[in-house]
Design an enzyme around this catalytic site. Structure first.
Site, short mmCIF file in Angstrom:
data_model
loop_
_atom_site.label_atom_id
_atom_site.label_comp_id
_atom_site.label_asym_id
_atom_site.label_seq_id
_atom_site.Cartn_x
_atom_site.Cartn_y
_atom_site.Cartn_z
N TRP A 1 -3.75 -1.86 -1.38
CA TRP A 1 -3.65 -3.05 -2.23
C TRP A 1 -4.01 -4.19 -1.27
CZ3 TRP A 1 0.23 -7.14 -3.10
CH2 TRP A 1 0.11 -7.73 -4.36
N ASN B 1 1.04 0.28 5.90
CA ASN B 1 1.52 -0.54 4.78
C ASN B 1 2.31 -1.70 5.38
OD1 ASN B 1 2.65 -1.56 2.38
ND2 ASN B 1 4.39 -0.16 2.53
N GLY B 2 1.96 -2.93 5.02
CA GLY B 2 2.67 -4.09 5.57
C GLY B 2 1.66 -5.14 5.97
N HIS C 1 11.38 -30.82 -25.29
CA HIS C 1 11.27 -31.72 -24.12
C HIS C 1 9.87 -31.66 -23.51
CE1 HIS C 1 15.48 -32.70 -24.38
NE2 HIS C 1 15.75 -31.41 -24.52
N GLU D 1 1.95 -9.84 -17.31
CA GLU D 1 1.55 -8.94 -16.23
C GLU D 1 0.66 -7.80 -16.67
OE1 GLU D 1 5.10 -7.79 -14.16
OE2 GLU D 1 5.98 -6.87 -15.90
N LYS E 1 6.41 -9.53 -19.24
CA LYS E 1 5.72 -8.26 -19.50
C LYS E 1 4.33 -8.53 -20.06
CE LYS E 1 7.53 -5.86 -17.72
NZ LYS E 1 8.80 -6.05 -17.10
N CYS F 1 0.86 -1.17 0.00
CA CYS F 1 0.00 0.00 0.00
C CYS F 1 0.90 1.22 0.00
CB CYS F 1 -0.87 0.03 1.26
SG CYS F 1 -1.84 -1.47 1.48
N LYS G 1 4.28 -2.31 -7.25
CA LYS G 1 5.59 -1.80 -7.67
C LYS G 1 6.69 -2.32 -6.78
CE LYS G 1 8.18 0.46 -10.29
NZ LYS G 1 8.32 -0.24 -11.57
N ARG H 1 1.25 1.85 -6.01
CA ARG H 1 1.49 0.90 -4.92
C ARG H 1 0.21 0.17 -4.50
NH1 ARG H 1 6.37 1.97 -2.20
NH2 ARG H 1 5.58 0.86 -0.40
N GLU I 1 11.74 -12.23 -20.19
CA GLU I 1 11.24 -10.90 -19.85
C GLU I 1 10.08 -10.52 -20.76
OE1 GLU I 1 11.38 -9.07 -17.42
OE2 GLU I 1 10.87 -7.05 -18.09
C1 F6R Z 1 7.94 -6.86 -13.33
C2 F6R Z 1 8.00 -6.33 -12.01
C3 F6R Z 1 8.31 -7.28 -10.88
C4 F6R Z 1 9.60 -6.80 -10.19
C5 F6R Z 1 9.88 -7.64 -8.95
C6 F6R Z 1 11.19 -7.24 -8.29
O1 F6R Z 1 7.62 -5.88 -14.25
O2 F6R Z 1 7.86 -5.17 -11.81
O3 F6R Z 1 8.44 -8.59 -11.32
O4 F6R Z 1 10.64 -6.89 -11.12
O5 F6R Z 1 8.84 -7.48 -8.04
O6 F6R Z 1 11.17 -5.91 -7.88
P1 F6R Z 1 12.49 -5.16 -7.46
O7 F6R Z 1 13.35 -5.00 -8.67
O8 F6R Z 1 12.04 -3.83 -6.93
O9 F6R Z 1 13.16 -6.00 -6.42
#
Ligand code: F6R
Length: 592
Positions: free
Chosen positions: A74, A100-101, A487, A471, A468, A2, A587, A28, A464
């Protein structure tokens, strides 16, 4: 995850500023929002829904008072409902708290408090906090002491902000394992989950450590340790400007951030001499271990290929959430490289705490002063600027840049810097493919499944690309090492299934091309990424995304991923999804 905000202003209404700051934290959490202000009595407006919609209905800025707290949620405990939206209050509605937590022992605390007569209104873990503060204030403590006693009962993680009717001139903040910063403006003071949220008001920040508490009042900021002793802390000046955290004419932050990537890479390349200095200080290592999550994990995978090639030291990569199950053999001859844009990811932080001082640790981080930068032995900063879009883009490419620099300096291969310095210009031509990518997006937007394949350096790029797409478009996507397809997964390739094949010139080229033939023979529609001079690839694919022939596989990781980011972005927009706020992703993931 959050976002929380608290502020004390000098003769200004707090609600509009709280709303502005909390809107900048919407990445967030975006399932509910709430604001509480204090004056003669605490006033609260909150509801489920996006900030914009809730504000339209409730007129959040109408709240009176020059002090207050705010929250975007969140949901973790309890559905996204009005009752579960923060701020939460005590029985008498005299204390309001945002959090937050996760409070792990909330059930036990709640049942004790209920036995003592407290009445709860929500299903959240957070609500135990205002009730605990109430209990200790009823016993004669002031807000500060009552908050200290209250958090002494909590197990889990928290960043909180609290206000009380009885002491309307104060906002209290405290943290453990969730980020919280303090902002020091001109006669106005803030607490926030991160710096971009308050950049419009101040760029002077103090980073709170676990168990520290901050008391904001009109006279300024007091920071205390867990025992209540006042402590002095360094005030940092953040060199990010407020417009870096604006959309700047783009429809979404994600698109703006994709376009900012050449700049992010260029700025990170400027860290070369700093990295060279760090490397000079290194003892001799016999093992390197990358640790990260999500997109940062994909940057680490590229690191494995690069380090083994350029540094010649055995290198492995572990997901941070798996690290504790495999960390036993690390010792002082190992360099553990933790990669995290936020510097706050709970799994990565836990991994760092497990090995710090047992092995050498180096963190590659984008956010200045974040928890991981304060605990790792060595820190390399990526210079991507604030990333607001939830899906990582420019921070990924800045991480890759830092990894190239580290590998080049550790491997004593400075002659490769010239090639690396050319990458921003290759990136610009990747960005010029936007219209072509939009057409490809239109063609495949309704696909149910996508496969991304590549070998060697192109394998993390494929992973990657798939992440993307998953998500931000919610399409099922798999990233595979092309050699693995035969395989088992080849069974899933049917007529019309799109397969994105990453095939730059280099060692892996011919083998990946054979894999392209295999999927094509089973009906796949192949979208190939490769050199503009690669006629063999051209002959096999349905759609081709072309790159300069000079870009060989070792330097392809950065320019080749950009069209994949754009592909996901445009499919997301075409599906009516907000790519900046995809569902079920935050995020910064501050829970394990
Ligand atoms: C993908 C994404 C997440 C972060 C992951 C790690 O687009 O945003 O998969 O890459 O949560 O986050 P960090 O880099 O902040 O440790």
């Amino acid at each position: 995850m959050c976002g929380i905000i608290g502020c004390i202003l000098d003769n200004k209404k707090a609600a509009p500023i709280l709303l502005d700051c909390v809107s900048r934290l919407e990445y967030r959490g975006y399932d509910s929002v709430g604001i509480a202000t204090s004056g003669s009595e605490i006033k609260i407006k909150k509801d489920k829904g996006k900030i914009e919609d809730v504000h339209k209905n409730l007129k959040l800025t109408d709240l009176p008072g020059a002090r207050g707290i705010a929250h975007v949620r969140w949901a973790t405990h309890g559905l996204p409902t009005k009752e579960n939206a923060h701020p939460h209050t005590d029985c008498k509605n005299k204390i309001a708290v945002v959090h937050n937590g996760i409070i792990e022992n909330y059930k036990e605390l709640k049942s004790k408090l209920e036995d003592e007569g407290h009445i709860f209104k929500s299903d959240t873990d957070t609500e135990v906090i205002p009730h605990l503060i109430e209990k200790y204030m009823d016993e004669g403590n002031d807000l500060e002491s009552a908050t200290r006693l209250a958090i002494g009962n909590l197990k889990g993680s928290y960043a909180i902000a609290a206000i009380s009717d009885d002491e309307p001139n104060k906002v209290i903040g405290a943290r453990k394992e969730s980020p919280l910063i303090v902002g020091k403006g001109e006669n106005e003071y803030f607490i926030a989950s991160d710096a971009p949220a308050i950049l419009h008001h101040t760029n002077k920040v103090i980073y709170l450590e676990d168990h520290e508490m901050v008391i904001l009042n009109e006279d300024g900021i007091l920071i205390k340790d867990s025992e209540g002793h006042e402590i002095q802390k360094e005030v940092f000046t953040i060199d990010w400007t407020p417009d870096m955290a604006e959309k700047g004419g783009f429809d979404h932050f994600m698109l703006k951030e994709i376009h900012e990537q050449p700049e992010a890479v260029k700025n990170t390349l400027l860290e070369s001499s700093e990295i060279e200095k760090i490397v000079k200080d290194f003892p001799k290592f016999n093992r390197i271990c990358f640790v990260a999550c999500g997109t940062s994990y994909h940057a680490s995978l590229t690191g494995k290929y690069l380090f083994e090639k350029l540094v010649g030291i055995p290198t492995d990569v572990t997901l941070a959430s798996e690290f504790e199950y495999s960390a036993d053999t690390l010792d002082e001859n190992t360099l553990v490289i933790l990669i995290t844009q936020s510097g706050e990811t709970a799994d990565t932080l836990k991994a760092l705490r497990l090995v710090n001082h047992k092995a050498k640790t180096l963190a590659i981080v984008n956010v200045l002063g974040s928890t991981i930068t304060r605990e790792a032995e060595y820190v390399v900063y990526t210079r991507a600027g604030p990333e607001i879009g939830v899906a990582a883009t420019k921070t990924y490419l800045a991480q890759l840049t830092a990894i190239y620099l580290l590998a080049i300096h550790m491997g004593g291969k400075k002659e490769l810097l010239e090639k690396l310095n050319k990458i921003p210009s290759y990136m610009k031509s990747s960005l010029q493919k936007e219209e072509h990518i939009k057409e490809i997006a239109q063609k495949y937007r309704d696909a149910q499944d996508f496969f991304f394949i590549g070998r060697g350096f192109s394998y993390p790029t494929a992973m990657e690309g798939a992440l993307k797409l998953k998500e931000i478009t919610y399409i099922h996507a798999e990233g595979y090492a092309s050699g693995e397809l035969k395989h088992g997964p080849l069974a899933l390739i049917d007529d019309g299934v799109p397969v994105v094949a990453v095939v730059p010139p280099g060692r892996s080229h011919d083998k990946t091309l054979s894999n392209v033939e295999e999927v094509k023979a089973r009906g796949a529609h192949v979208i190939g990424l490769g050199s503009s001079l690669d006629d063999d690839l051209k002959a096999e694919v349905h759609d081709l995304i072309e790159f300069d022939d000079e870009i060989d596989e070792m330097f392809s990781s950065i320019p080749y991923v950009i069209p994949l980011q754009l592909l996901s972005y445009y499919i997301s927009v075409m599906k009516g999804i907000d790519p900046d706020k995809p569902k079920n992703l935050a995020k910064c993931v501050t829970v394990e």
